[in-house]
Write an enzyme that holds these catalytic residues in place. Structure first.
Site, PDB file in Angstrom:
ATOM      1  N   GLY A  23      -1.925  -2.839  -1.750  1.00 13.78           N
ATOM      2  CA  GLY A  23      -2.674  -4.082  -1.858  1.00 13.78           C
ATOM      3  C   GLY A  23      -4.164  -3.838  -1.769  1.00 13.78           C
ATOM      4  CB  SER A  24      -6.944  -6.141  -1.047  1.00 17.18           C
ATOM      5  OG  SER A  24      -6.742  -6.577   0.286  1.00 17.18           O
ATOM      6  CD  GLU A  66      -0.694   4.975  -3.193  1.00 15.20           C
ATOM      7  OE1 GLU A  66      -1.658   4.919  -3.993  1.00 15.20           O
ATOM      8  OE2 GLU A  66      -0.282   6.029  -2.702  1.00 15.20           O
ATOM      9  CG  LEU A  67      -5.555   0.861   0.206  1.00 23.76           C
ATOM     10  CD1 LEU A  67      -6.576   1.141   1.293  1.00 23.76           C
ATOM     11  CD2 LEU A  67      -4.692  -0.330   0.574  1.00 23.76           C
ATOM     12  CD  GLU A  96      -8.975  -3.324  -7.026  1.00 25.63           C
ATOM     13  OE1 GLU A  96      -8.098  -2.652  -7.608  1.00 25.63           O
ATOM     14  OE2 GLU A  96      -8.850  -3.754  -5.865  1.00 25.63           O
ATOM     15  CB  CYS A 117      -5.223  -0.545  -8.009  1.00 23.07           C
ATOM     16  SG  CYS A 117      -3.672   0.338  -8.179  1.00 23.07           S
TER      17      CYS A 117
END
Length: 477
Positions: free
Chosen positions: A231-232, A251-252, A379, A285
């Protein structure tokens, strides 16, 4: 194509439960409620974690072929339910139907890879007699399941990113509790429906949609031995700070860059960059956000990119010719519209797009974006990218690295030495040559550095994170 079912249960300790229909899931194109889903409270989450603890030893004792059979059952059932999975994804995520079908195929691939890897969890025989004091000692080690795992999955790939947590856990024998994204829970729940058909030990899995406020136990409960979050960045690093002693993989986000050098095949590069920037409305992402173009070809490539971007079909994701559907919410589209306005106000030039209607934002290209603008620093996570010139490959590499993120980067070049230099010098988790950073195959090691996360996905690599090494020493004389 349609789904007859409009109400979905949660899964608590392997079994469906419908305590309520509190979670409304909207059709992201129309904004209307399409499904209602059961939502877990703190007591249910606590019960699920207790079940996972009880299941830890039975799961660890499952034979490799038994774990493989569970995963293969999932592969077979996902194939049989592929149309249902794709339609649910199209509606709940607003993902164009062709892309939704592609994600279903990746779901199947990920479980198929895990089925293969379930019988390959090997160790090593290790000589210990490295000096006279260890004469006669023999060592060996193996991997064992880490124990109950907590998974929190995102809205943008609700099938495949859930699969990248669930499938490795099943392959190694870890029970788990999962919180799917509240905006897109259906994919994980259908996976749960398929898992409920198997003979996994009671408590092996729970899939529990829950409000963010009520889901603290997924992070803080010490009975859980691993937290895997996608996520963020802001949320991910906060969860890590509150996770206690458990192992954490993250996992960003990213603001991925692609470099188009002067020797690249320009038609091919432009086609791939358009895909990388605007596939599933840019909500990836590793979506292309920064497009670096050699000065010698900049004007030509800019014209090609604008032409191709302006021709993309936007609209109803259920229509097969739609390439760009809605963003996940009107709020997210409004945020990105404001970022575009800020960039233009600080000197950027809008080349095409930038028009918003509800959650729909037309594919947008800009140039001359201020280095301090949010569109450059953060992002975007939407259908927006910007162009930037470079004069030498060294300059391009410096620009790529000038980011707090480091997930993947793409380089279009025919120069082998530049390709190898990129692999050596770019501070990212993965370098993709002659394609966009958005490219991913589900068995490769995938993950980032810096603010982009910790650890690697890709089934075999996630299996390593979900296991611990247990050593054995034998004195033979």
């Amino acid at each position: 194509m349609s789904i007859l079912q409009t109400t979905y249960p949660l899964f608590l300790n392997n079994r469906p439960a419908q305590p309520n229909t509190d979670l409304a899931v909207t059709d992201k194109f129309t904004g209307e409620v399409a499904f209602r889903v059961a939502q877990a409270d703190a007591a249910m989450i606590d019960e699920a974690i207790a079940g996972a603890v009880k299941a830890a030893q039975p799961m660890a004792r499952m034979a490799s072929f038994e774990r493989q059979a569970v995963l293969q059952h999932c592969v077979d059932r996902f194939r049989a339910r592929a149309d249902e999975l794709a339609y649910a994804l199209c509606v709940e995520a607003g993902k164009p139907i062709r892309d939704s079908e592609g994600e279903v195929s990746r779901l199947i691939d990920t479980f198929r890879i895990a089925a293969e890897e379930a019988v390959r969890m090997t160790g090593e025989v290790q000589p210990l007699d490295i000096s006279a004091r260890a004469r006669g000692y023999q060592g060996m080690w193996k991997r064992v399941p880490i124990g109950p795992c907590s998974f929190i999955s995102p809205f943008n790939f609700p099938l495949n990113l859930a699969a990248h947590k669930i499938a490795p856990a099943l392959a190694v024998g870890c029970p788990f509790v999962m919180k799917p994204a509240s905006r897109t829970p259906l994919g994980a729940l259908i996976i749960g429906d398929v898992l409920a058909e198997t003979n996994l030990p009671p408590g092996a899995f729970s899939i529990l949609p829950a409000s963010r406020d009520g889901a603290d136990l997924f992070t803080t409960d010490d009975r859980l031995k691993l937290l895997s979050f996608t996520g963020s960045p802001d949320v991910g690093w906060d969860l890590k700070a509150r996770a206690g002693k458990k192992k954490v993989t993250l996992e960003l986000g990213g603001n991925a860059a692609v470099v188009i050098d002067h020797d690249a095949d320009l038609e091919d590069a432009v086609t791939r960059v358009i895909f990388g920037a605007f596939y599933q409305s840019g909500q990836s992402c590793i979506g292309v956000q920064r497009i670096l173009i050699h000065a010698d070809i900049y004007d030509r490539v800019r014209a090609m990119l604008v032409e191709h971007t302006s021709a993309l079909v936007c609209g109803d994701p259920k229509e097969r010719d739609t390439f760009v559907g809605p963003m996940i919410s009107e709020g997210e589209a409004t945020r990105l519209e404001q970022w575009i306005a800020e960039a233009v106000a600080t000197g950027a030039r809008l080349l095409c797009g930038g028009e918003r209607r509800g959650a729909m934002l037309t594919p947008t290209l800009l140039e001359d974006v201020d280095p301090a603008a949010q569109l450059n620093v953060d992002e975007a996570f939407g259908p927006v990218a910007f162009l930037q010139r470079f004069s030498s490959i060294d300059e391009a590499f410096d620009i790529v690295n000038d980011s707090r993120f480091g997930l993947q980067a793409g380089i279009f070049t025919r120069d082998l030495f530049k390709a190898l230099d990129a692999w050596d010098r770019l501070d990212v988790g993965g370098v993709v040559i002659n394609d966009v950073p958005s490219y991913r195959v589900d068995n490769m090691p995938y993950g980032g550095v810096k603010d982009s996360g910790l650890g690697r996905e890709g089934v075999r690599f996630a299996m390593e994170d979900m296991t611990e090494i247990r050593n054995l020493v034998i004195r033979r004389n």
